[in-house]
Scaffold this motif. Structure first.
Motif, PDB file in Angstrom:
ATOM      1  N   ASN A 133      44.023  56.187  98.489  1.00 10.44           N
ATOM      2  CA  ASN A 133      44.425  56.558  99.843  1.00 10.44           C
ATOM      3  C   ASN A 133      45.727  57.341  99.883  1.00 10.44           C
ATOM      4  OD1 ASN A 133      42.193  55.339 101.103  1.00 10.44           O
ATOM      5  ND2 ASN A 133      43.178  53.325 101.062  1.00 10.44           N
ATOM      6  N   GLY A 134      46.200  57.773  98.709  1.00 11.79           N
ATOM      7  CA  GLY A 134      47.354  58.655  98.665  1.00 11.79           C
ATOM      8  C   GLY A 134      48.694  57.979  98.879  1.00 11.79           C
ATOM      9  N   LYS A 135      48.750  56.647  98.762  1.00 10.68           N
ATOM     10  CA  LYS A 135      50.022  55.960  98.928  1.00 10.68           C
ATOM     11  C   LYS A 135      50.883  56.062  97.663  1.00 10.68           C
ATOM     12  CE  LYS A 135      50.707  54.013 102.218  1.00 10.68           C
ATOM     13  NZ  LYS A 135      51.213  54.467 103.538  1.00 10.68           N
ATOM     14  N   ILE A 136      50.245  56.114  96.525  1.00 16.31           N
ATOM     15  CA  ILE A 136      50.918  56.253  95.238  1.00 16.31           C
ATOM     16  C   ILE A 136      50.053  57.135  94.354  1.00 16.31           C
ATOM     17  CG2 ILE A 136      52.187  54.056  95.257  1.00 16.31           C
ATOM     18  CD1 ILE A 136      49.902  52.795  93.674  1.00 16.31           C
ATOM     19  N   ASP A 137      50.662  57.731  93.317  1.00 13.90           N
ATOM     20  CA  ASP A 137      49.844  58.450  92.343  1.00 13.90           C
ATOM     21  C   ASP A 137      49.549  57.529  91.166  1.00 13.90           C
ATOM     22  OD1 ASP A 137      51.990  58.509  90.515  1.00 13.90           O
ATOM     23  OD2 ASP A 137      52.692  60.452  91.240  1.00 13.90           O
ATOM     24  N   LEU A 138      48.837  58.048  90.177  1.00 16.50           N
ATOM     25  CA  LEU A 138      48.362  57.190  89.087  1.00 16.50           C
ATOM     26  C   LEU A 138      49.520  56.675  88.234  1.00 16.50           C
ATOM     27  CD1 LEU A 138      45.751  56.048  88.026  1.00 16.50           C
ATOM     28  CD2 LEU A 138      45.539  58.028  86.525  1.00 16.50           C
ATOM     29  N   ALA A 139      50.518  57.510  87.993  1.00 13.04           N
ATOM     30  CA  ALA A 139      51.668  57.065  87.201  1.00 13.04           C
ATOM     31  C   ALA A 139      52.413  55.943  87.912  1.00 13.04           C
ATOM     32  CB  ALA A 139      52.603  58.238  86.923  1.00 13.04           C
ATOM     33  N   PHE A 167      59.317  59.656  87.519  1.00 17.01           N
ATOM     34  CA  PHE A 167      58.475  60.299  86.510  1.00 17.01           C
ATOM     35  C   PHE A 167      57.525  61.297  87.159  1.00 17.01           C
ATOM     36  CE2 PHE A 167      54.888  59.547  83.233  1.00 17.01           C
ATOM     37  CZ  PHE A 167      55.306  60.630  82.481  1.00 17.01           C
ATOM     38  N   SER A 168      56.896  60.895  88.243  1.00 20.93           N
ATOM     39  CA  SER A 168      55.934  61.765  88.930  1.00 20.93           C
ATOM     40  C   SER A 168      56.597  63.044  89.423  1.00 20.93           C
ATOM     41  CB  SER A 168      55.297  61.021  90.103  1.00 20.93           C
ATOM     42  OG  SER A 168      54.627  59.865  89.661  1.00 20.93           O
ATOM     43  N   GLN A 169      57.836  62.932  89.908  1.00 17.43           N
ATOM     44  CA  GLN A 169      58.538  64.120  90.390  1.00 17.43           C
ATOM     45  C   GLN A 169      58.754  65.136  89.279  1.00 17.43           C
ATOM     46  OE1 GLN A 169      62.118  62.594  92.219  1.00 17.43           O
ATOM     47  NE2 GLN A 169      60.975  61.506  93.813  1.00 17.43           N
ATOM     48  N   GLU A 170      59.082  64.645  88.084  1.00 18.64           N
ATOM     49  CA  GLU A 170      59.262  65.572  86.965  1.00 18.64           C
ATOM     50  C   GLU A 170      57.938  66.208  86.557  1.00 18.64           C
ATOM     51  OE1 GLU A 170      61.923  65.187  83.990  1.00 18.64           O
ATOM     52  OE2 GLU A 170      63.210  63.668  84.881  1.00 18.64           O
ATOM     53  N   ILE A 171      56.862  65.429  86.599  1.00 20.21           N
ATOM     54  CA  ILE A 171      55.547  65.987  86.273  1.00 20.21           C
ATOM     55  C   ILE A 171      55.153  67.034  87.318  1.00 20.21           C
ATOM     56  CG2 ILE A 171      53.094  65.469  85.999  1.00 20.21           C
ATOM     57  CD1 ILE A 171      54.922  64.510  83.705  1.00 20.21           C
ATOM     58  N   HIS A 172      55.418  66.750  88.591  1.00 19.57           N
ATOM     59  CA  HIS A 172      55.098  67.714  89.645  1.00 19.57           C
ATOM     60  C   HIS A 172      55.914  68.983  89.487  1.00 19.57           C
ATOM     61  CE1 HIS A 172      53.631  64.189  92.345  1.00 19.57           C
ATOM     62  NE2 HIS A 172      52.637  64.713  91.650  1.00 19.57           N
ATOM     63  N   ALA A 173      57.176  68.851  89.074  1.00 23.25           N
ATOM     64  CA  ALA A 173      58.009  70.042  88.870  1.00 23.25           C
ATOM     65  C   ALA A 173      57.439  70.905  87.741  1.00 23.25           C
ATOM     66  CB  ALA A 173      59.437  69.634  88.563  1.00 23.25           C
ATOM     67  N   ARG A 404      49.394  57.041  76.815  1.00 23.94           N
ATOM     68  CA  ARG A 404      48.541  58.137  77.293  1.00 23.94           C
ATOM     69  C   ARG A 404      49.380  59.238  77.939  1.00 23.94           C
ATOM     70  NH1 ARG A 404      46.859  59.308  82.274  1.00 23.94           N
ATOM     71  NH2 ARG A 404      47.698  58.098  83.999  1.00 23.94           N
ATOM     72  N   HIS A 405      50.519  58.870  78.545  1.00 21.61           N
ATOM     73  CA  HIS A 405      51.400  59.891  79.121  1.00 21.61           C
ATOM     74  C   HIS A 405      51.996  60.756  78.012  1.00 21.61           C
ATOM     75  CE1 HIS A 405      52.152  56.684  82.462  1.00 21.61           C
ATOM     76  NE2 HIS A 405      51.007  57.308  82.633  1.00 21.61           N
ATOM     77  N   VAL A 406      52.454  60.097  76.950  1.00 23.50           N
ATOM     78  CA  VAL A 406      53.040  60.830  75.831  1.00 23.50           C
ATOM     79  C   VAL A 406      51.999  61.751  75.197  1.00 23.50           C
ATOM     80  CG1 VAL A 406      54.132  60.587  73.564  1.00 23.50           C
ATOM     81  CG2 VAL A 406      54.724  59.000  75.416  1.00 23.50           C
ATOM     82  N   GLU A 407      50.769  61.249  75.051  1.00 26.69           N
ATOM     83  CA  GLU A 407      49.698  62.060  74.469  1.00 26.69           C
ATOM     84  C   GLU A 407      49.369  63.252  75.356  1.00 26.69           C
ATOM     85  OE1 GLU A 407      46.606  59.241  74.004  1.00 26.69           O
ATOM     86  OE2 GLU A 407      47.610  58.152  72.371  1.00 26.69           O
ATOM     87  N   ALA A 408      49.345  63.036  76.671  1.00 29.54           N
ATOM     88  CA  ALA A 408      49.064  64.144  77.598  1.00 29.54           C
ATOM     89  C   ALA A 408      50.153  65.206  77.519  1.00 29.54           C
ATOM     90  CB  ALA A 408      48.932  63.617  79.026  1.00 29.54           C
ATOM     91  N   LEU A 409      51.410  64.781  77.450  1.00 20.66           N
ATOM     92  CA  LEU A 409      52.515  65.735  77.344  1.00 20.66           C
ATOM     93  C   LEU A 409      52.454  66.497  76.017  1.00 20.66           C
ATOM     94  CD1 LEU A 409      55.393  63.565  78.843  1.00 20.66           C
ATOM     95  CD2 LEU A 409      54.428  65.650  79.857  1.00 20.66           C
ATOM     96  N   LEU A 410      51.998  65.820  74.970  1.00 22.15           N
ATOM     97  CA  LEU A 410      51.844  66.499  73.682  1.00 22.15           C
ATOM     98  C   LEU A 410      50.771  67.587  73.785  1.00 22.15           C
ATOM     99  CD1 LEU A 410      52.634  66.672  70.719  1.00 22.15           C
ATOM    100  CD2 LEU A 410      50.918  64.929  70.208  1.00 22.15           C
ATOM    101  N   GLN A 441      47.889  72.651  82.665  1.00 24.00           N
ATOM    102  CA  GLN A 441      47.981  72.034  83.989  1.00 24.00           C
ATOM    103  C   GLN A 441      47.023  70.848  84.108  1.00 24.00           C
ATOM    104  OE1 GLN A 441      47.454  74.707  87.326  1.00 24.00           O
ATOM    105  NE2 GLN A 441      47.231  73.009  88.774  1.00 24.00           N
ATOM    106  N   ASN A 442      45.839  70.970  83.550  1.00 20.76           N
ATOM    107  CA  ASN A 442      44.886  69.852  83.589  1.00 20.76           C
ATOM    108  C   ASN A 442      45.437  68.626  82.866  1.00 20.76           C
ATOM    109  OD1 ASN A 442      43.066  71.370  85.013  1.00 20.76           O
ATOM    110  ND2 ASN A 442      41.733  71.824  83.273  1.00 20.76           N
ATOM    111  N   ALA A 443      46.116  68.860  81.734  1.00 19.22           N
ATOM    112  CA  ALA A 443      46.703  67.742  80.996  1.00 19.22           C
ATOM    113  C   ALA A 443      47.792  67.063  81.820  1.00 19.22           C
ATOM    114  CB  ALA A 443      47.260  68.224  79.658  1.00 19.22           C
ATOM    115  N   LEU A 444      48.591  67.838  82.547  1.00 16.02           N
ATOM    116  CA  LEU A 444      49.603  67.253  83.427  1.00 16.02           C
ATOM    117  C   LEU A 444      48.953  66.457  84.553  1.00 16.02           C
ATOM    118  CD1 LEU A 444      52.315  70.040  83.892  1.00 16.02           C
ATOM    119  CD2 LEU A 444      52.575  67.863  82.708  1.00 16.02           C
ATOM    120  N   ASN A 445      47.869  66.992  85.093  1.00  8.29           N
ATOM    121  CA  ASN A 445      47.186  66.312  86.199  1.00  8.29           C
ATOM    122  C   ASN A 445      46.646  64.942  85.794  1.00  8.29           C
ATOM    123  OD1 ASN A 445      47.695  68.432  87.908  1.00  8.29           O
ATOM    124  ND2 ASN A 445      45.660  69.339  87.723  1.00  8.29           N
TER     125      ASN A 445
END
Length: 468
Positions: A133-139, A167-173, A404-410, A441-445
């Motif tokens: 419902n968009g109250k929080i993101d997955l991270a 963390f989410s703000q940095e990913i969005h940036a 999984r976050h570290v792997e996605a960033l890699l 971008q897909n990996a960040l998403n």
């Protein structure tokens, strides 16, 4: 689980066992009939009301606080009712059963069930609905579970920063910068006949370099956060009677393992989690590594090698009081050879020279000399473990992250490296550049959940506790 997101749900939202207060939580649409059946009155939004919780006959199950959070201003984004009662397991089970019973009862004003389809929530389903419902993101959703499971103060603070959206703000940036670069590349591809070089005019190379620098900073903090969450597995290995159990006790600051001058005392795995600067270290003491005819000791040695193969760091203990003996040195060399064969290349092995207080010899400069008896060198060893793990003492800037976050960033980094090559190649590689940026971008998403992979969502939320 995703197919049932329209059902109203209810669960006990506090930990199992007895406590002063326990909470039963209900989430769904149009809870007013259910509230009337249980509370006997309407509730003011977001205002705690002390009242009796009624059973079907109007008798009080318990007295406590009821709070109604109308949608969308609630944890899940749906209407939420919280019943705060005394924390006995029987009371809470009675309240939960009453919610399910009242939901099936007929509302006199409508002639329909008060809350049709109400069911017991699955693990993590309240947080899943908050995400959907968009109250929080997955991270942020994962940070809720990490905050609950935090084993150190530093991990709890870092999970709180992730939950607040740092963390989410940095990913969005990073994503916004990627989107802007993709726009420039697409514009260049769409208008080749105009001979307008959007990339040069917009300083695409400068923007790309800034993006890579930002990614490096985020990766560093994410790796630190993953260390805070996961910790590192440290296995103490060596020959029998090398001082492994004494070292475990010294690192833990407690008598956890039996210490004896008799070789082969430790025949099974002994483990303890300790903290160093807030980083959890899962320290494992193992049986002495040697050939033995004793069946029990053979099993212990086999388990020791199993622990070693799953280690993040291996402390290889050398006994300084025996290290000048030819047979002992030869056995140490054999163990080192087996370690190099069994461990992957990325697993470090630290040479630790034990019994410094009783040793006639100096330890080699390449290792760390310690005495579990006097404490000499133990603090240096602790700091050495943090260095090997890659920890940097910057707790205020770290947010909790998962593997999984570290792997996605890699993967983002890998796509950007290839994208940089295509950018340098010029016009002939623009389509390949555009594709690498899209994949990055897909990996960040994947980190924030801005995609539609239902299987991943199910796995993540199923690891939550019931009622969360």
């Amino acid at each position: 689980m995703l197919a049932r997101t329209n059902d109203p749900i209810a669960a006990i939202a506090t930990a199992s066992g007895r406590g002063a207060v326990g909470i039963v939580r209900v989430s769904g649409a149009r809870l007013a009939p259910l509230i009337a059946a249980i509370c006997g009155r309407t509730l003011k939004p977001r205002e705690a009301t002390y009242l009796p919780f009624r059973d079907a006959d109007g008798n009080a199950i318990d007295h406590g606080l009821a709070i109604h959070f109308p949608a969308p201003h609630s944890y899940t984004g749906e209407d939420v009712l919280e019943l705060q009662a005394h924390g006995g397991p029987v009371v809470l089970q009675l309240l939960l059963a009453r919610c399910l019973e009242a939901a099936a009862g007929i509302d006199a004003s409508t002639g329909r069930p008060a809350l049709a389809g109400l069911r017991v929530a699955e693990p993590g389903e309240f947080s899943q609905r908050a995400f959907l419902n968009g109250k929080i993101d997955l991270a942020q959703a994962e940070a809720i579970a990490d905050l609950i499971d935090a084993s150190t103060e530093a991990a709890a603070r870092s999970a709180g920063r992730s939950l607040s959206g740092a963390f989410s703000q940095e990913i969005h940036a990073l994503r916004d910068a990627l989107v802007h670069l993709r726009m420039l590349v697409e514009a260049t591809l769409d208008f080749p006949e105009e001979e307008i070089d959007f990339l040069k005019k917009a300083d695409a190379e400068g923007q790309f370099a800034a993006l890579q620098a930002s990614l490096d900073a985020v990766q560093q903090r994410a790796r630190q956060g993953a260390l805070l969450r996961e910790g590192i597995k440290v296995v103490i290995a060596g020959q029998p009677n090398a001082g492994k159990s004494s070292l475990l006790n010294a690192l833990a600051g407690a008598e956890l393992a039996i210490v004896s001058p008799i070789p082969g005392t430790t025949r099974d795995v002994v483990s303890q989690t300790i903290q160093i600067q807030g980083v959890p270290l899962h320290v494992v003491d193992t049986a002495g590594l040697r050939d033995s005819t004793d069946l029990v000791e053979q099993i212990g040695v086999a388990r020791a090698w199993g622990q070693i193969e799953g280690a993040d760091v291996v402390l290889f203990l050398h006994d300084l009081t025996r290290s000048n003996g030819a047979d002992y040195a030869s056995a140490d060399a054999d163990i080192l050879r087996l370690l190099s064969e069994k461990l992957s290349g990325g697993v470090p092995v630290l040479d630790v020279w034990s019994k410094q207080d009783a040793a006639p010899l100096q330890a080699p400069a390449s290792g760390i000399s310690v005495s579990a008896k006097t404490g000499f060198g133990v603090e240096m060893l602790r700091q050495g473990l943090l260095e090997v793990a890659g920890w940097q003492a910057v707790p205020e800037g770290v947010y909790l992250a998962r593997a999984r976050h570290v792997e996605a960033l890699l993967r983002v980094e890998e796509h950007l490296v290839r994208a940089a090559d295509h950018l340098a190649a010029g016009a002939m590689s623009l389509e390949l550049l555009a594709e690498e940026l899209r994949l990055a971008q897909n990996a960040l998403n994947e980190i924030t959940g801005e995609f539609g992979v239902d299987d991943l969502l199910g796995v993540i939320f199923s690891k939550f506790c019931i009622g969360k």
